[in-house]
Design a protein around this motif. Structure first.
Motif, PDB file in Angstrom:
ATOM      1  N   THR A 132       0.841  -1.183   0.000  1.00 29.27           N
ATOM      2  CA  THR A 132       0.000   0.000   0.000  1.00 29.27           C
ATOM      3  C   THR A 132       0.885   1.243   0.000  1.00 29.27           C
ATOM      4  N   ALA A 133       0.318   2.356  -0.435  1.00 28.60           N
ATOM      5  CA  ALA A 133       1.074   3.617  -0.452  1.00 28.60           C
ATOM      6  C   ALA A 133       1.490   4.009   0.963  1.00 28.60           C
ATOM      7  N   GLY A 134       0.632   3.765   1.923  1.00 21.91           N
ATOM      8  CA  GLY A 134       0.964   4.070   3.317  1.00 21.91           C
ATOM      9  C   GLY A 134       2.129   3.257   3.826  1.00 21.91           C
ATOM     10  N   LEU A 135       2.198   2.002   3.424  1.00 21.86           N
ATOM     11  CA  LEU A 135       3.311   1.155   3.844  1.00 21.86           C
ATOM     12  C   LEU A 135       4.612   1.617   3.206  1.00 21.86           C
ATOM     13  N   CYS A 136       4.560   2.016   1.949  1.00 19.37           N
ATOM     14  CA  CYS A 136       5.766   2.547   1.290  1.00 19.37           C
ATOM     15  C   CYS A 136       6.308   3.741   2.060  1.00 19.37           C
ATOM     16  N   GLN A 137       5.426   4.643   2.461  1.00 17.98           N
ATOM     17  CA  GLN A 137       5.834   5.819   3.226  1.00 17.98           C
ATOM     18  C   GLN A 137       6.391   5.411   4.588  1.00 17.98           C
ATOM     19  N   THR A 138       5.727   4.460   5.232  1.00 15.10           N
ATOM     20  CA  THR A 138       6.181   3.980   6.540  1.00 15.10           C
ATOM     21  C   THR A 138       7.569   3.361   6.441  1.00 15.10           C
ATOM     22  N   PHE A 139       7.800   2.561   5.405  1.00 13.60           N
ATOM     23  CA  PHE A 139       9.124   1.971   5.187  1.00 13.60           C
ATOM     24  C   PHE A 139      10.183   3.055   5.049  1.00 13.60           C
ATOM     25  N   CYS A 140       9.902   4.033   4.219  1.00 16.29           N
ATOM     26  CA  CYS A 140      10.883   5.103   3.979  1.00 16.29           C
ATOM     27  C   CYS A 140      11.170   5.870   5.259  1.00 16.29           C
ATOM     28  N   ASP A 141      10.134   6.173   6.017  1.00 13.47           N
ATOM     29  CA  ASP A 141      10.322   6.907   7.273  1.00 13.47           C
ATOM     30  C   ASP A 141      11.130   6.081   8.269  1.00 13.47           C
ATOM     31  N   HIS A 142      10.812   4.812   8.377  1.00  9.37           N
ATOM     32  CA  HIS A 142      11.458   3.948   9.366  1.00  9.37           C
ATOM     33  C   HIS A 142      12.916   3.666   9.005  1.00  9.37           C
ATOM     34  N   ALA A 143      13.212   3.521   7.731  1.00  5.12           N
ATOM     35  CA  ALA A 143      14.576   3.201   7.301  1.00  5.12           C
ATOM     36  C   ALA A 143      15.506   4.417   7.338  1.00  5.12           C
ATOM     37  N   MET A 144      14.947   5.619   7.298  1.00  2.56           N
ATOM     38  CA  MET A 144      15.714   6.867   7.365  1.00  2.56           C
ATOM     39  C   MET A 144      16.868   6.902   6.362  1.00  2.56           C
ATOM     40  N   GLY A 145      16.602   6.450   5.130  1.00  2.09           N
ATOM     41  CA  GLY A 145      17.598   6.541   4.072  1.00  2.09           C
ATOM     42  C   GLY A 145      18.592   5.389   4.024  1.00  2.09           C
ATOM     43  N   ASN A 146      18.475   4.436   4.931  1.00  2.00           N
ATOM     44  CA  ASN A 146      19.400   3.314   4.972  1.00  2.00           C
ATOM     45  C   ASN A 146      18.807   2.165   4.147  1.00  2.00           C
ATOM     46  N   TYR A 147      19.378   1.939   2.953  1.00  2.77           N
ATOM     47  CA  TYR A 147      18.844   0.923   2.052  1.00  2.77           C
ATOM     48  C   TYR A 147      18.959  -0.486   2.625  1.00  2.77           C
ATOM     49  N   ARG A 148      19.972  -0.733   3.411  1.00  6.83           N
ATOM     50  CA  ARG A 148      20.131  -2.055   4.014  1.00  6.83           C
ATOM     51  C   ARG A 148      18.983  -2.341   4.982  1.00  6.83           C
ATOM     52  N   VAL A 149      18.637  -1.361   5.791  1.00  6.20           N
ATOM     53  CA  VAL A 149      17.510  -1.510   6.718  1.00  6.20           C
ATOM     54  C   VAL A 149      16.218  -1.688   5.928  1.00  6.20           C
ATOM     55  N   LEU A 150      16.052  -0.891   4.889  1.00  8.61           N
ATOM     56  CA  LEU A 150      14.846  -0.951   4.062  1.00  8.61           C
ATOM     57  C   LEU A 150      14.674  -2.334   3.436  1.00  8.61           C
ATOM     58  N   THR A 151      15.715  -2.869   2.846  1.00  9.84           N
ATOM     59  CA  THR A 151      15.594  -4.168   2.191  1.00  9.84           C
ATOM     60  C   THR A 151      15.430  -5.304   3.203  1.00  9.84           C
ATOM     61  N   GLN A 152      16.054  -5.194   4.359  1.00 15.69           N
ATOM     62  CA  GLN A 152      15.898  -6.220   5.392  1.00 15.69           C
ATOM     63  C   GLN A 152      14.462  -6.246   5.909  1.00 15.69           C
ATOM     64  N   MET A 153      13.904  -5.068   6.175  1.00 17.54           N
ATOM     65  CA  MET A 153      12.517  -5.005   6.640  1.00 17.54           C
ATOM     66  C   MET A 153      11.565  -5.533   5.575  1.00 17.54           C
ATOM     67  N   ALA A 154      11.803  -5.164   4.335  1.00 13.48           N
ATOM     68  CA  ALA A 154      10.944  -5.620   3.239  1.00 13.48           C
ATOM     69  C   ALA A 154      11.014  -7.132   3.097  1.00 13.48           C
ATOM     70  N   SER A 155      12.190  -7.696   3.248  1.00 14.74           N
ATOM     71  CA  SER A 155      12.355  -9.141   3.160  1.00 14.74           C
ATOM     72  C   SER A 155      11.594  -9.852   4.272  1.00 14.74           C
ATOM     73  N   GLU A 156      11.707  -9.346   5.488  1.00 13.39           N
ATOM     74  CA  GLU A 156      11.008  -9.955   6.615  1.00 13.39           C
ATOM     75  C   GLU A 156       9.496  -9.820   6.471  1.00 13.39           C
ATOM     76  N   LEU A 157       9.049  -8.669   5.987  1.00 11.38           N
ATOM     77  CA  LEU A 157       7.619  -8.444   5.795  1.00 11.38           C
ATOM     78  C   LEU A 157       7.070  -9.344   4.698  1.00 11.38           C
ATOM     79  N   LEU A 158       7.815  -9.495   3.623  1.00  8.98           N
ATOM     80  CA  LEU A 158       7.397 -10.360   2.528  1.00  8.98           C
ATOM     81  C   LEU A 158       7.328 -11.822   2.984  1.00  8.98           C
ATOM     82  N   ALA A 159       8.289 -12.256   3.769  1.00  7.41           N
ATOM     83  CA  ALA A 159       8.281 -13.629   4.283  1.00  7.41           C
ATOM     84  C   ALA A 159       7.074 -13.862   5.191  1.00  7.41           C
TER      85      ALA A 159
END
Length: 71
Positions: free
Chosen positions: A11-38
């Motif tokens: 969802t668009a809200g989740l995309c925004q939440t991911f960006c806010d939570h990761a604070m520009g750190n792509y490693r954090v962003l991809t790790q969270m996305a991987s865990e959420l997808l699993a």
């Protein structure tokens, strides 16, 4: 996400939440996305949303410490 094959996966809200939570750190962003997808795959969900994010990363209820109950 459109190029990856599923533009409606998050969802668009989740995309925004991911960006806010990761604070520009792509490693954090991809790790969270991987865990959420699993977690979504395990639950057989069609779309990732903020509710799932909060279930995984939201605040946990405080547990009482066994020694504090004696005080």
């Amino acid at each position: 996400m459109a190029e990856a094959g599923n533009a409606g996966l998050m969802t668009a809200g989740l995309c925004q939440t991911f960006c806010d939570h990761a604070m520009g750190n792509y490693r954090v962003l991809t790790q969270m996305a991987s865990e959420l997808l699993a977690a979504a795959a395990q639950r057989q969900l069609d779309q990732l949303d903020e509710k799932l994010f909060l279930e995984l990363y939201g605040p946990r209820p405080a547990q009482s410490h066994p020694l504090r109950s004696r005080l």
